[in-house]
Motif scaffolding. Sequence first.
Motif, PDB file in Angstrom:
ATOM      1  N   SER A  85       0.824  -1.208   0.000  1.00 47.07           N
ATOM      2  CA  SER A  85       0.000   0.000   0.000  1.00 47.07           C
ATOM      3  C   SER A  85       0.856   1.254   0.000  1.00 47.07           C
ATOM      4  CB  SER A  85      -0.925  -0.002   1.231  1.00 47.07           C
ATOM      5  OG  SER A  85      -0.157  -0.104   2.427  1.00 47.07           O
ATOM      6  N   ASP A  86       2.151   1.110  -0.150  1.00 45.65           N
ATOM      7  CA  ASP A  86       3.091   2.231  -0.133  1.00 45.65           C
ATOM      8  C   ASP A  86       2.796   3.170  -1.309  1.00 45.65           C
ATOM      9  OD1 ASP A  86       5.369   3.916  -0.426  1.00 45.65           O
ATOM     10  OD2 ASP A  86       6.627   2.428   0.569  1.00 45.65           O
TER      11      ASP A  86
ATOM     12  N   THR B  70      -9.471   2.531  -6.119  1.00 43.44           N
ATOM     13  CA  THR B  70      -9.506   3.225  -4.832  1.00 43.44           C
ATOM     14  C   THR B  70      -8.285   4.137  -4.775  1.00 43.44           C
ATOM     15  OG1 THR B  70      -8.239   1.457  -3.750  1.00 43.44           O
ATOM     16  CG2 THR B  70     -10.633   1.305  -3.616  1.00 43.44           C
ATOM     17  N   LYS B  71      -8.428   5.235  -4.052  1.00 43.57           N
ATOM     18  CA  LYS B  71      -7.318   6.177  -3.892  1.00 43.57           C
ATOM     19  C   LYS B  71      -6.808   6.659  -5.248  1.00 43.57           C
ATOM     20  CE  LYS B  71      -6.098   4.426   0.683  1.00 43.57           C
ATOM     21  NZ  LYS B  71      -5.101   3.742   1.543  1.00 43.57           N
ATOM     22  N   THR B  72      -5.588   6.343  -5.605  1.00 49.57           N
ATOM     23  CA  THR B  72      -4.969   6.925  -6.799  1.00 49.57           C
ATOM     24  C   THR B  72      -5.659   6.490  -8.089  1.00 49.57           C
ATOM     25  OG1 THR B  72      -2.839   6.866  -5.653  1.00 49.57           O
ATOM     26  CG2 THR B  72      -2.797   7.199  -8.036  1.00 49.57           C
ATOM     27  N   ALA B  73      -5.934   7.476  -8.955  1.00 53.12           N
ATOM     28  CA  ALA B  73      -6.354   7.217 -10.331  1.00 53.12           C
ATOM     29  C   ALA B  73      -5.568   8.169 -11.220  1.00 53.12           C
ATOM     30  CB  ALA B  73      -7.859   7.436 -10.510  1.00 53.12           C
ATOM     31  N   PHE B  74      -5.124   7.681 -12.376  1.00 56.65           N
ATOM     32  CA  PHE B  74      -4.332   8.555 -13.249  1.00 56.65           C
ATOM     33  C   PHE B  74      -4.512   8.184 -14.697  1.00 56.65           C
ATOM     34  CE2 PHE B  74      -1.427   4.988 -12.911  1.00 56.65           C
ATOM     35  CZ  PHE B  74      -0.807   4.936 -14.151  1.00 56.65           C
ATOM     36  N   GLU B  75      -4.218   9.120 -15.569  1.00 53.87           N
ATOM     37  CA  GLU B  75      -4.165   8.896 -17.011  1.00 53.87           C
ATOM     38  C   GLU B  75      -2.957   9.638 -17.567  1.00 53.87           C
ATOM     39  OE1 GLU B  75      -7.829  10.256 -18.711  1.00 53.87           O
ATOM     40  OE2 GLU B  75      -8.874   8.359 -18.326  1.00 53.87           O
ATOM     41  N   VAL B  76      -2.416   9.118 -18.665  1.00 60.19           N
ATOM     42  CA  VAL B  76      -1.419   9.839 -19.446  1.00 60.19           C
ATOM     43  C   VAL B  76      -2.113  10.249 -20.733  1.00 60.19           C
ATOM     44  CG1 VAL B  76       0.820   9.763 -20.582  1.00 60.19           C
ATOM     45  CG2 VAL B  76       0.459   8.481 -18.457  1.00 60.19           C
TER      46      VAL B  76
ATOM     47  N   ARG C   1      -4.926   2.678  -8.201  1.00 68.41           N
ATOM     48  CA  ARG C   1      -4.874   1.718  -7.086  1.00 68.41           C
ATOM     49  C   ARG C   1      -6.220   1.031  -6.946  1.00 68.41           C
ATOM     50  NH1 ARG C   1      -1.941   0.026  -3.015  1.00 68.41           N
ATOM     51  NH2 ARG C   1      -0.132   1.228  -3.740  1.00 68.41           N
ATOM     52  N   TYR C   2      -6.180  -0.260  -6.548  1.00 64.89           N
ATOM     53  CA  TYR C   2      -7.416  -1.046  -6.404  1.00 64.89           C
ATOM     54  C   TYR C   2      -7.289  -1.964  -5.188  1.00 64.89           C
ATOM     55  CZ  TYR C   2      -4.235  -3.688  -9.409  1.00 64.89           C
ATOM     56  OH  TYR C   2      -3.124  -4.273  -9.960  1.00 64.89           O
TER      57      TYR C   2
ATOM     58  N   PRO D  24      -7.813  -9.370   2.024  1.00 66.32           N
ATOM     59  CA  PRO D  24      -7.451  -7.994   1.688  1.00 66.32           C
ATOM     60  C   PRO D  24      -6.006  -7.921   1.195  1.00 66.32           C
ATOM     61  CG  PRO D  24      -8.600  -8.083   3.785  1.00 66.32           C
ATOM     62  CD  PRO D  24      -8.313  -9.498   3.404  1.00 66.32           C
ATOM     63  N   THR D  25      -5.821  -7.408  -0.006  1.00 62.23           N
ATOM     64  CA  THR D  25      -4.492  -7.322  -0.619  1.00 62.23           C
ATOM     65  C   THR D  25      -4.415  -6.047  -1.442  1.00 62.23           C
ATOM     66  OG1 THR D  25      -4.459  -9.746  -0.832  1.00 62.23           O
ATOM     67  CG2 THR D  25      -2.798  -8.510  -2.060  1.00 62.23           C
ATOM     68  N   PRO D  26      -3.576  -5.103  -1.072  1.00 62.86           N
ATOM     69  CA  PRO D  26      -3.484  -3.871  -1.859  1.00 62.86           C
ATOM     70  C   PRO D  26      -2.906  -4.142  -3.246  1.00 62.86           C
ATOM     71  CG  PRO D  26      -1.760  -3.938  -0.189  1.00 62.86           C
ATOM     72  CD  PRO D  26      -2.657  -5.104   0.088  1.00 62.86           C
ATOM     73  N   GLY D  27      -3.281  -3.294  -4.183  1.00 62.89           N
ATOM     74  CA  GLY D  27      -2.774  -3.440  -5.545  1.00 62.89           C
ATOM     75  C   GLY D  27      -2.805  -2.121  -6.287  1.00 62.89           C
TER      76      GLY D  27
END
Length: 420
Positions: A135-136, A263-269, A285-286, A297-300
């Motif tokens: 989750s870093d 969840t949390k971070t979403a981005f596009e180039v 992030r998902y 529960p496993t961050p990705g």
Amino acid sequence: MLTTRPRGTNDFLPQETEKWQLIEKILREICEEFDYHEIRIPIFEHTELFQRGVGETTDIVEKEMYTFMDRGKRSITLRPEGTASTARAYLEHKMSALPQPVKLYYMGPMFRYERPQAGRYRQFHQFGVEVFGSSDPGVDAEVIALAMAFYQRLGLTGLEVRLNSVGCPKCRPAHRQALQQFLKQDLEQLCPDCQGRYDRNPLRILDCKNPQCQKITAGAPTILHSLCPECVDHFAAVKEYLGMAGIQYQVDERLVRGLDYYTKTAFEVVVQEIGAQSAICGGGRYDGLMESLGGPPTPGVGFALGMERIFPTLATQGIELNPEKMLDVYLVAMEEEGQKKAFQLLMDLRKMGIKAEKDYMNRSMKAQMKAANRFQVKYVLIIGADELAKGTVMIRNMETSEQKEMMVADTLNFIEKAVK
């Protein structure tokens, strides 16, 4: 008509696949540098994987999947994306027992029943990376850095990273309520899809491309104003890491991406030069995906980029891919005995790892030399009547036009040293 391909698909001819192979080579090299490892996932999966993993309110699941019943009466779907399958593989093969995080990449065809247009096809190719187990926020920045490293290595310019946080299950309910309240009075004016999303997943309404919906949602409350302290800290850290990596970004509060698992971070180039479909890469992030598939529960975090979108972007910026020359040596021979001797020499060269070819059309010597020029080889080996009688080969350096005659064994040694 059996001589035309299905709508929304492509044939890639040899001169095109050489460029594809060069791009794939660059992607593999960058993944090796970043310590990502290739995974190969099935072309089709159980339909439920995508319903649960991608999300039932997404356009992909609602409209675009190629789904059919197999002979065992099981519902099967051609993969429309790679993340759900990669997550399934992580769970099925108990990769949580490996040192974490597990850093994977994949590339290959995906399938979505969409309206074909420039840069968008029904069978298309994706490259993607997925990182499981951490989750870093530094990992979020790393995957963005990997994508940008690839585009920069191709020589692309004018790229922009658009960044947002879409929150988490702790802070989404407050935003959901505020968004529904904002949209309530115009609910009947939304498109039918967004009306259905109003109760199920109103955040997805912000992603709608319908002009009327975009007009209605202008000024709608964004989730950045509802983030919980954990999401605020995570988003701030991602931005800090991107700054440390020298990656410029633009915060886009309306960016929500088209998949439910984020969840949390979403981005596009994005690159503006290729028209309306300006996003050439997207991810985020998902952290809840594994649980939706029945795992712990496993961050990705990860991204995918459409490989077909690379080529118009390169063309717009005037960048020409130059794959390595395919051949080192071309053999020119006359008469049946000369062709046999050339064939033997051809096989010997290939056993040595030298890329070589010969004429198989009984062309004249002049025509064979023209073929050698088309292949842009450095050396041509000529076996004419005189060489055949003496057991020699004439070696022609195509760059300098110098020629020398050697015995066959000496020719092999010379070419091996010259080429390698």
